[in-house]
Design a protein around this motif. Structure first.
Motif, PDB file in Angstrom:
ATOM      1  N   UNK A 477       0.859  -1.188   0.000  1.00  3.99           N
ATOM      2  CA  UNK A 477       0.000   0.000   0.000  1.00  3.99           C
ATOM      3  C   UNK A 477       0.897   1.240   0.000  1.00  3.99           C
ATOM      4  N   UNK A 478       1.112   1.793  -1.197  1.00  5.56           N
ATOM      5  CA  UNK A 478       2.140   2.808  -1.387  1.00  5.56           C
ATOM      6  C   UNK A 478       1.896   4.065  -0.560  1.00  5.56           C
ATOM      7  N   UNK A 479       0.648   4.504  -0.452  1.00  2.00           N
ATOM      8  CA  UNK A 479       0.361   5.703   0.335  1.00  2.00           C
ATOM      9  C   UNK A 479       0.733   5.494   1.793  1.00  2.00           C
ATOM     10  N   UNK A 480       0.391   4.317   2.330  1.00  2.00           N
ATOM     11  CA  UNK A 480       0.688   4.036   3.721  1.00  2.00           C
ATOM     12  C   UNK A 480       2.191   3.869   3.941  1.00  2.00           C
ATOM     13  N   UNK A 481       2.872   3.228   2.993  1.00  2.00           N
ATOM     14  CA  UNK A 481       4.325   3.058   3.102  1.00  2.00           C
ATOM     15  C   UNK A 481       5.017   4.415   3.132  1.00  2.00           C
ATOM     16  N   UNK A 482       4.633   5.296   2.187  1.00  2.00           N
ATOM     17  CA  UNK A 482       5.241   6.621   2.132  1.00  2.00           C
ATOM     18  C   UNK A 482       4.968   7.398   3.406  1.00  2.00           C
ATOM     19  N   UNK A 483       3.730   7.316   3.905  1.00  2.00           N
ATOM     20  CA  UNK A 483       3.367   8.052   5.120  1.00  2.00           C
ATOM     21  C   UNK A 483       4.163   7.544   6.323  1.00  2.00           C
ATOM     22  N   UNK A 484       4.282   6.232   6.458  1.00  2.00           N
ATOM     23  CA  UNK A 484       5.003   5.677   7.601  1.00  2.00           C
ATOM     24  C   UNK A 484       6.502   5.965   7.536  1.00  2.00           C
ATOM     25  N   UNK A 485       7.044   6.027   6.321  1.00  2.00           N
ATOM     26  CA  UNK A 485       8.465   6.336   6.170  1.00  2.00           C
ATOM     27  C   UNK A 485       8.734   7.839   6.247  1.00  2.00           C
ATOM     28  N   UNK A 486       7.662   8.641   6.222  1.00  2.00           N
ATOM     29  CA  UNK A 486       7.827  10.085   6.327  1.00  2.00           C
ATOM     30  C   UNK A 486       8.339  10.737   5.056  1.00  2.00           C
ATOM     31  N   UNK A 487       8.002  10.157   3.897  1.00  2.00           N
ATOM     32  CA  UNK A 487       8.434  10.721   2.615  1.00  2.00           C
ATOM     33  C   UNK A 487       7.229  10.815   1.685  1.00  2.00           C
ATOM     34  N   UNK A 488       7.371  11.573   0.608  1.00  2.00           N
ATOM     35  CA  UNK A 488       6.306  11.689  -0.378  1.00  2.00           C
ATOM     36  C   UNK A 488       6.259  10.468  -1.283  1.00  2.00           C
ATOM     37  N   UNK A 489       5.101  10.275  -1.915  1.00  2.00           N
ATOM     38  CA  UNK A 489       4.956   9.133  -2.817  1.00  2.00           C
ATOM     39  C   UNK A 489       5.930   9.211  -3.986  1.00  2.00           C
ATOM     40  N   UNK A 490       6.137  10.419  -4.515  1.00  2.00           N
ATOM     41  CA  UNK A 490       7.067  10.549  -5.636  1.00  2.00           C
ATOM     42  C   UNK A 490       8.482  10.203  -5.212  1.00  2.00           C
TER      43      UNK A 490
END
Length: 511
Positions: A477-490
């Protein structure tokens, strides 16, 4: 409520196949053996028909003739044409006559699902625009937006300031956070409150029709009917372009002209048309990133982002969850006539909902509460009414070792200092129901801090391992991964490319 789909096809076998697919999707199928019969059904049922699925080659009245006739009669319904012959020229003619989309025979269930979904989004948007064109009621102002978190209160303060003028507003935030609702509140509190409020979902626009839908179309070669366009529909009021980053670059150029000069250029028109409206746009993507990567015009971005407002994700404002839950439950209970059921929510269920990450934000919260309210048997909603959330959240109150050392001690795990001495950093920390070390793709669920020589590993290597682990842990789940890692999706996508990570199989090349 199920949608009503009219299938017009002279082949009875094809009609039955299409009707079966439609009914499996939960919709209601109506049948017609040719265009003339289809017109009669469409006139009889009127607005009950949400989408027409039309064959192009039929006796008595062809699909092309059907499209031209509904244009002359002013029947506004999305039409999906299906064709097995004639090539792209046939499709182009159908689109010029007003078709929304096309499918090639034999159509697959997946392709039909996508086509119907897009068409129904346009139909719902049209219904919304019709309702919004009426004077706004008191329940769509700022007072109707429930918030207790500092981040959301700041966003609301900015929105109130924006409402005092006609300044262009850019509303940013993830899908489901309430961008449309905030835009509607700004409109309601502004000087144009008595005018129409028109919403255009740019992601639902077919590229070939986007320009005509936005700016209108005059009669001309290949144009069956004249379209006023959404800009003229919103004249005197407010136009919200939702998901503006989805607009084709050619349409972005005409949008820039409209913003700069306060006039639009309808398709086939000889002269531009002046419009007087307030323009607001929203985006679930980072528009700066879209500009850098060449998908969005830089000059247009600076015209639209004069007054940006960022709505934080629900996971970043958990303070709002209890107030939102109570507000939504109360509103839905009254609206659905369930005064004796689900009027409240017990402490356990409230804790569960507050602990959940809400990747779908307020939209997901509202949908889950609606479902729970329908199924509830007692006067209060309990944990039993949210089985999906309970399965995904696990035991409430437990956090990772990195976040809460107390949770680690209660669970009997190694303290962070002891882990550092061993050269390993625990990622999971506390096993939760439904989430265990197996999800990491490694037997012990850890990431090594030291290399084979006993030296501290390079930061890039640790980062790569952490990204691989996060992809596996959150099941891609890319949105959740990016959010948890503290980075943007791009940024996340760029790092996947740099490290050669396959998001569908993140551990495939791990050491």
């Amino acid at each position: 409520m199920p949608s009503h789909i009219l299938v017009i096809d002279d082949d009875p076998v094809q009609r039955r196949l299409l009707a079966g697919m439609i009914e499996q999707l939960g919709h209601v199928a109506h049948h017609a053996e040719n265009g003339r019969t289809g017109l009669s059904i469409l006139e009889e049922l009127g607005e009950r028909i949400d989408v027409v699925l039309l064959d192009l080659l039929m006796p008595e009245m062809s699909g092309q003739a059907f499209l031209e006739e509904i244009g002359r009669r002013g029947l506004d319904v999305p039409v999906i044409v299906q064709t097995g012959q004639g090539g792209i020229e046939t499709v182009v003619h159908a689109m010029q006559a007003g078709a929304f989309d096309f499918v090639m025979k034999p159509v697959t269930p997946e392709r039909l699902t996508v086509a119907l979904h897009q068409a129904m989004k346009v139909e719902r948007r049209h219904d919304d625009a019709t309702r919004m064109a009426e004077p706004a009621s008191d329940d769509i102002g700022f007072e109707s937006i429930v918030s207790a978190s500092p981040a959301m209160i700041r966003a609301l303060d900015l929105a109130r300031r924006a409402a005092a003028s006609d300044i262009p507003v850019l509303i940013e935030g993830e899908s489901g956070v309430g961008k449309k609702r905030l835009a509607r509140a700004i409109h309601q509190e502004g000087r144009r409150a008595g005018g129409p409020f028109v919403v255009v979902d740019c992601a639902a626009l077919a590229p070939a029709l986007a320009e005509a839908i936005l700016f209108g179309r005059e009669r001309g070669i290949g144009a069956a009917v004249r379209l006023a366009g959404k800009f003229r529909d919103a004249d005197g009021g407010t136009l919200l372009l939702n998901d503006v980053a989805s607009l084709p670059t050619t349409v972005q150029a005409k949008l820039l002209h409209a913003v700069q000069f306060g006039e639009i250029e309808p398709v086939n028109a000889r002269n531009p048309v002046k419009v007087d409206l307030r323009l607001m746009v929203s985006s679930g993507r980072d528009l700066i990133t879209e500009v850098r990567e060449g998908r969005f015009r830089e000059d247009l971005y600076y015209r639209l982002s004069v007054f940006p407002i960022a709505i934080p994700a629900l996971a970043r404002r958990r303070e709002d969850v209890p107030a939102l839950v109570r507000h939504i439950v109360r509103r839905l209970a009254v609206a659905q006539g369930h005064e004796g059921v689900g009027q409240g929510i017990d402490a356990g269920a409230m804790a569960l909902l507050t602990a959940y990450d809400w990747p779908g934000n307020i939209r997901e919260l509202e949908n889950l509460l609606y479902r729970a309210l329908i199924l509830a048997e007692g006067r209060e909603l309990t944990v039993r009414d949210f089985p999906d959330v309970a399965a995904r959240t696990g035991p409430i109150g437990l956090r990772s070792v990195a976040a809460e050392g107390m949770s680690a001690r209660l669970a009997g795990t190694t303290a962070p200092q002891e882990q550092a001495a061993s050269g390993k950093l625990s990622i999971l920390g506390v096993s939760e129901a439904g989430r265990n070390d197996a999800h990491s793709g490694r037997e012990d669920g850890t990431i090594a801090g030291l290399d084979a020589t006993g030296e501290v590993r390079k930061l890039a290597d640790v980062e790569e391992d952490l990204i691989r682990f996060a992809l596996k842990f959150y099941r891609g789940q890319m949105s959740q991964v990016a959010r948890k890692l503290g980075i943007g999706r791009s940024t996340l996508y760029r790092k996947l490319k740099d490290y050669g990570i396959d998001p569908d199989n993140p551990l495939s090349s791990a050491a």
